[in-house]
Scaffold this active site. Structure first.
Site, PDB file in Angstrom:
ATOM      1  N   HIS A  72       4.267  63.247   8.876  1.00  0.00           N
ATOM      2  CA  HIS A  72       2.827  62.968   8.928  1.00  0.00           C
ATOM      3  C   HIS A  72       2.348  62.472   7.582  1.00  0.00           C
ATOM      4  CE1 HIS A  72       1.304  65.434  12.619  1.00  0.00           C
ATOM      5  NE2 HIS A  72       2.261  64.594  12.936  1.00  0.00           N
ATOM      6  N   TYR A 201      -8.347  69.922  10.604  1.00  0.00           N
ATOM      7  CA  TYR A 201      -8.985  71.145  10.119  1.00  0.00           C
ATOM      8  C   TYR A 201     -10.488  70.970  10.313  1.00  0.00           C
ATOM      9  CZ  TYR A 201      -4.560  72.262   7.714  1.00  0.00           C
ATOM     10  OH  TYR A 201      -3.251  72.550   7.419  1.00  0.00           O
ATOM     11  N   PRO A 293      -3.338  81.019   6.081  1.00  0.00           N
ATOM     12  CA  PRO A 293      -2.602  79.864   6.607  1.00  0.00           C
ATOM     13  C   PRO A 293      -3.307  78.506   6.455  1.00  0.00           C
ATOM     14  CG  PRO A 293      -3.499  81.189   8.404  1.00  0.00           C
ATOM     15  CD  PRO A 293      -3.772  81.943   7.146  1.00  0.00           C
ATOM     16  N   LYS A 297       0.837  76.853   3.529  1.00  0.00           N
ATOM     17  CA  LYS A 297       1.680  76.996   2.335  1.00  0.00           C
ATOM     18  C   LYS A 297       2.693  78.144   2.402  1.00  0.00           C
ATOM     19  CE  LYS A 297       0.235  73.524   0.061  1.00  0.00           C
ATOM     20  NZ  LYS A 297       0.987  72.384   0.534  1.00  0.00           N
ATOM     21  N   TYR A 384      -1.822  69.259  -0.657  1.00  0.00           N
ATOM     22  CA  TYR A 384      -1.333  69.416   0.714  1.00  0.00           C
ATOM     23  C   TYR A 384       0.150  69.044   0.840  1.00  0.00           C
ATOM     24  CZ  TYR A 384      -1.640  70.081   5.692  1.00  0.00           C
ATOM     25  OH  TYR A 384      -1.459  70.576   6.963  1.00  0.00           O
TER      26      TYR A 384
HETATM   27  C1  PHB Z   1       0.571  75.367  12.606  1.00  0.00           C
HETATM   28  O1  PHB Z   1       0.930  74.314  13.145  1.00  0.00           O
HETATM   29  O2  PHB Z   1       0.890  76.476  13.059  1.00  0.00           O
HETATM   30  C2  PHB Z   1      -0.270  75.280  11.383  1.00  0.00           C
HETATM   31  C3  PHB Z   1      -0.603  74.051  10.870  1.00  0.00           C
HETATM   32  C4  PHB Z   1      -1.381  73.970   9.741  1.00  0.00           C
HETATM   33  C5  PHB Z   1      -1.821  75.119   9.132  1.00  0.00           C
HETATM   34  C6  PHB Z   1      -1.480  76.363   9.633  1.00  0.00           C
HETATM   35  C7  PHB Z   1      -0.703  76.447  10.766  1.00  0.00           C
HETATM   36  O3  PHB Z   1      -2.591  75.036   8.011  1.00  0.00           O
END
Ligand code: PHB
Ligand code: APR
Length: 393
Positions: A72, A201, A293, A297, A384
């Site tokens: 990505h 997000y 989460p 990270k 990121y």
């Molecule tokens: C996930 O795909 O489980 C996931 C993706 C991004 C995050 C946290 C979890 O920041």
């Protein structure tokens, strides 16, 4: 029993360490509390930084990730009814993240390690680490109800947040830094195509939402929930309705819903242990730190610790060098703290806290600034994709 490096925990940290050591001819034994089925059944993270993907290739477990994983080059931030893309590659000289589930990754590591003759004792909980200040530290563990001892040169505590390695250290020799957040994440895994190919997000007045994926046909979504909430309170429909309410209309209309494969609630916490070395015992991964989460990270920090620890142990066995072992804790922690900071900042910017309305306005202003400024997009992108590992001479 005797080995060179005794490893507690067969999660990503312990397995990756065992693999990297094995490739240099260094012997290890892993003791794991749970069964193999239990460990391989856990649904966890799914976003790998490029540095971690490279470390997996170095460990010769990158083949399936490179075939099935999804690189990505961007993420989306949704707020105020709009959605802005952060072009990760454009702001980091072409870096990307890889979407590949921790569940798959753990399977690849276990398969490779066992195929190479590696030793993993499942259903064998460590109960204590003894004499870690000496040159013969011992892991005391149980197997079939019997007490066993594993005598090692070094112990790697890769046993996660609830592990015993850290708990074997007297309280006056260790510092814990902890912050809990007043909410959790309710997550669903479902075999439906993801609403977007890239992760979203979303900051919303009703609470944070996250749209993620495991493949073109498997989605992972989360909504911020109360800490004392229970999955029993949530039907699949209630989850999908709440998710859609928190996304911009244009996105919400495109969400494909379906039955859950899994639903769970996770608390959010920032936690760091200092130091990460106690004599000949080293902590790595969730045993030494936890991040919320937001930003994905946790798994990447486990890999980052193992990057430093594997190099330090390899330098010791191949050249009798001890300086990298001496530098492990400080080097690993320097990177850990930056990711703890990033995860905390991203969490604060995206979630609803029980506070006055000015906070929401300030979050929106920050998101507007961040996504509208070249400097802001660069800050987001470089954190990121993951900050570089330090290299040692
Ligand atoms: C996930 O795909 O489980 C996931 C993706 C991004 C995050 C946290 C979890 O920041
Ligand atoms: N004895 C043996 N094994 C133990 C013990 C013990 N006393 N206590 C815990 N374990 C095992 C757990 O069962 C688990 O399999 O240690 C392992 C730790 O694995 P993880 O919790 O996965 O931690 P880690 O390997 O550091 O991976 C980092 O990244 O995505 C994040 O938090 C997520 O698991 C993830 C982590």
């Amino acid at each position: 029993m005797r080995t060179q490096v005794g490893i507690i925990g067969a999660g990503p940290s312990g397995l990756l360490l065992a693999r990297l050591l094995h490739l240099q001819g260094i012997e290890s034994v892993i003791v794991e509390r749970q069964s193999m089925e239990h460990v391989l059944g856990r649904i966890r993270a799914g976003v790998l930084e490029e540095g971690m993907a490279n470390l997996l290739r170095e460990a010769q477990v990158g083949e399936r990730m490179d075939q099935e994983g999804l690189p990505h080059e961007g993420i989306h931030l949704a707020f105020s009814g709009r959605m802005e893309r952060i072009d990760l590659a454009a702001h980091t000289g072409g870096k990307a993240v890889m979407i590949y589930g921790q569940t798959e990754l753990t399977k690849d590591l276990v398969d490779a390690h066992l195929a190479a003759g590696g030793v993993i004792h499942y259903e064998s909980p460590a109960v204590f680490v003894e004499d870690y200040e000496s040159d013969q530290p011992r892991i005391i563990y149980e197997q079939n109800g019997q007490r066993q001892e594993l005598i090692c040169d070094f112990v790697a505590g890769c046993d996660g947040y609830h592990g015993v390695a850290r708990q074997s250290v007297p309280a006056d020799k260790i510092r814990l830094f902890e912050k809990t957040y007043p909410f959790g994440w309710l997550g669903i895994l479902s075999d439906v195509p993801p609403v977007e190919e890239e992760i979203i997000y979303a900051n919303h007045e009703r609470g944070f939402a996250l749209c993620s994926l495991r493949s073109h046909t498997r989605s992972r979504y989360y909504v911020q929930c109360e800490l004392d909430d229970d999955v029993a309170n949530w039907t699949d429909d209630a989850f999908w309705d709440e998710l859609r309410r928190r996304l911009p209309d244009e996105v919400s209309e495109r969400v494909t819903t379906g039955p859950r494969l899994e639903m769970s609630i996770a608390p959010l916490r920032s936690f760091v242990v200092e130091p990460l070395r106690f004599g000949n015992m080293f902590l790595a991964g969730d045993a030494g730190h936890i991040v919320p989460p937001t930003g994905a990270k946790g798994l990447n920090l486990a890999a980052s610790d193992i990057f430093y620890l594997s190099r330090a142990l390899i330098a010791y066995y191949s050249e009798k060098r001890t300086d990298l072992l001496d530098r492990y804790s400080a080097a690993a922690l320097r990177r850990v703290w930056k990711a703890v900071r990033f995860s905390w900042w991203f969490t604060e910017m995206m979630h609803r806290f029980e506070d006055d309305p000015i906070t929401y306005r300030l979050q929106i202003a920050e998101l507007d600034y961040l996504t509208g400024s070249e400097a802001g997009r660069t800050v987001m992108a470089e954190n990121y994709v993951g900050l570089p590992f330090e290299t040692f001479e």
